[in-house]
Design a protein around this motif. Structure first.
Motif, PDB file in Angstrom:
ATOM      1  N   GLU A 212       4.493   5.602  -5.343  1.00  0.00           N
ATOM      2  CA  GLU A 212       4.581   5.568  -6.808  1.00  0.00           C
ATOM      3  C   GLU A 212       3.612   6.563  -7.431  1.00  0.00           C
ATOM      4  OE1 GLU A 212       6.478   3.996  -9.084  1.00  0.00           O
ATOM      5  OE2 GLU A 212       7.646   2.708  -7.770  1.00  0.00           O
ATOM      6  N   LYS A 213       2.404   6.650  -6.892  1.00  0.00           N
ATOM      7  CA  LYS A 213       1.423   7.608  -7.408  1.00  0.00           C
ATOM      8  C   LYS A 213       1.925   9.041  -7.295  1.00  0.00           C
ATOM      9  CE  LYS A 213      -2.784   4.961  -6.463  1.00  0.00           C
ATOM     10  NZ  LYS A 213      -3.995   4.912  -5.597  1.00  0.00           N
ATOM     11  N   ARG A 214       2.803   9.284  -6.328  1.00  0.00           N
ATOM     12  CA  ARG A 214       3.361  10.626  -6.112  1.00  0.00           C
ATOM     13  C   ARG A 214       4.675  10.826  -6.858  1.00  0.00           C
ATOM     14  NH1 ARG A 214       1.915  10.514   0.313  1.00  0.00           N
ATOM     15  NH2 ARG A 214      -0.327  10.621  -0.030  1.00  0.00           N
ATOM     16  N   GLY A 215       5.051   9.820  -7.656  1.00  0.00           N
ATOM     17  CA  GLY A 215       6.259   9.948  -8.456  1.00  0.00           C
ATOM     18  C   GLY A 215       7.537   9.496  -7.779  1.00  0.00           C
TER      19      GLY A 215
ATOM     20  N   HIS B 142       0.834  -1.205   0.000  1.00  0.00           N
ATOM     21  CA  HIS B 142       0.000   0.000   0.000  1.00  0.00           C
ATOM     22  C   HIS B 142       0.869   1.255   0.000  1.00  0.00           C
ATOM     23  CE1 HIS B 142      -2.559   3.164   1.739  1.00  0.00           C
ATOM     24  NE2 HIS B 142      -3.526   2.558   1.072  1.00  0.00           N
TER      25      HIS B 142
ATOM     26  N   LEU C 236      -4.826  -2.667  -5.929  1.00  0.00           N
ATOM     27  CA  LEU C 236      -4.612  -1.223  -5.787  1.00  0.00           C
ATOM     28  C   LEU C 236      -4.322  -0.565  -7.140  1.00  0.00           C
ATOM     29  CD1 LEU C 236      -2.504  -1.325  -2.507  1.00  0.00           C
ATOM     30  CD2 LEU C 236      -4.822  -0.395  -2.762  1.00  0.00           C
ATOM     31  N   ARG C 237      -4.594  -1.303  -8.194  1.00  0.00           N
ATOM     32  CA  ARG C 237      -4.467  -0.829  -9.575  1.00  0.00           C
ATOM     33  C   ARG C 237      -3.037  -0.483  -9.977  1.00  0.00           C
ATOM     34  NH1 ARG C 237      -9.998   2.681  -9.792  1.00  0.00           N
ATOM     35  NH2 ARG C 237     -11.361   0.905  -9.498  1.00  0.00           N
ATOM     36  N   MET C 238      -2.083  -1.244  -9.446  1.00  0.00           N
ATOM     37  CA  MET C 238      -0.699  -1.076  -9.839  1.00  0.00           C
ATOM     38  C   MET C 238      -0.056  -2.469  -9.956  1.00  0.00           C
ATOM     39  SD  MET C 238       2.090   1.664  -8.452  1.00  0.00           S
ATOM     40  CE  MET C 238       0.997   3.008  -8.878  1.00  0.00           C
TER      41      MET C 238
ATOM     42  N   LEU D 269       3.823  -3.058  -9.976  1.00  0.00           N
ATOM     43  CA  LEU D 269       4.633  -2.582  -8.855  1.00  0.00           C
ATOM     44  C   LEU D 269       5.889  -3.445  -8.745  1.00  0.00           C
ATOM     45  CD1 LEU D 269       4.607  -0.605  -6.375  1.00  0.00           C
ATOM     46  CD2 LEU D 269       3.759  -2.548  -5.055  1.00  0.00           C
TER      47      LEU D 269
ATOM     48  N   SER E 172       3.983   1.569  -0.946  1.00  0.00           N
ATOM     49  CA  SER E 172       4.710   1.666  -2.208  1.00  0.00           C
ATOM     50  C   SER E 172       3.816   2.212  -3.317  1.00  0.00           C
ATOM     51  CB  SER E 172       5.273   0.304  -2.614  1.00  0.00           C
ATOM     52  OG  SER E 172       6.290  -0.091  -1.717  1.00  0.00           O
ATOM     53  N   VAL E 173       2.592   1.743  -3.379  1.00  0.00           N
ATOM     54  CA  VAL E 173       1.649   2.238  -4.381  1.00  0.00           C
ATOM     55  C   VAL E 173       1.411   3.735  -4.192  1.00  0.00           C
ATOM     56  CG1 VAL E 173      -0.762   2.145  -5.148  1.00  0.00           C
ATOM     57  CG2 VAL E 173       0.542   0.023  -4.850  1.00  0.00           C
ATOM     58  N   GLU E 174       1.201   4.158  -2.967  1.00  0.00           N
ATOM     59  CA  GLU E 174       0.963   5.580  -2.702  1.00  0.00           C
ATOM     60  C   GLU E 174       2.174   6.425  -3.085  1.00  0.00           C
ATOM     61  OE1 GLU E 174      -1.909   7.173  -1.899  1.00  0.00           O
ATOM     62  OE2 GLU E 174      -2.737   5.172  -2.252  1.00  0.00           O
TER      63      GLU E 174
END
Length: 79
Positions: free
Chosen positions: A11-14, A5, A36-38, A41, A7-9
Motif C-alpha cells: 500500500e505504501k508503494r501504491g 506487513h 504499522l500506521r495503517m 488497511l 499489505s502495508v508495504e
C-alpha cells in the motif's frame, strides 16, 4: 502477521491490497495494521477454520470472499 506487513508495504508503494484473515485472527490483524500506521488497511474476514473444509464449502466461501475483495478494492469507504 506477515500478510498484514506485506499489505502495508505494498500500500505504501501504491499497490492496492486486501488482506484475507480468519475471524480468530481479526483482532491481531487489525492491531498489526494499526501498529504499522495503517489502521484503514482493507481486511476481509473469513470464518475459521479454513482447513478441513470440503471443496464445495471452500468454493462457496471464496466466491463470497471474492465479492468482498472486489468491493474493498473498488470502494475505499468499505475498508
Amino acid at each position: 502477521s506477515w500478510s498484514v506487513h506485506d499489505s502495508v508495504e505494498l500500500e505504501k508503494r501504491g499497490v492496492p491490497t486486501v488482506t484475507l484473515c480468519t475471524d480468530v485472527f481479526e483482532k491481531f490483524a487489525r492491531g498489526a495494521a494499526k501498529g504499522l500506521r495503517m489502521p484503514d488497511l482493507r481486511i476481509v474476514i473469513l470464518p475459521h477454520p479454513i482447513v478441513g473444509q470440503s471443496v464445495a464449502a471452500l468454493e462457496s466461501l471464496m466466491a463470497k470472499a471474492l465479492e468482498e475483495v472486489h468491493a474493498a478494492l473498488t470502494d475505499r469507504s468499505s475498508a
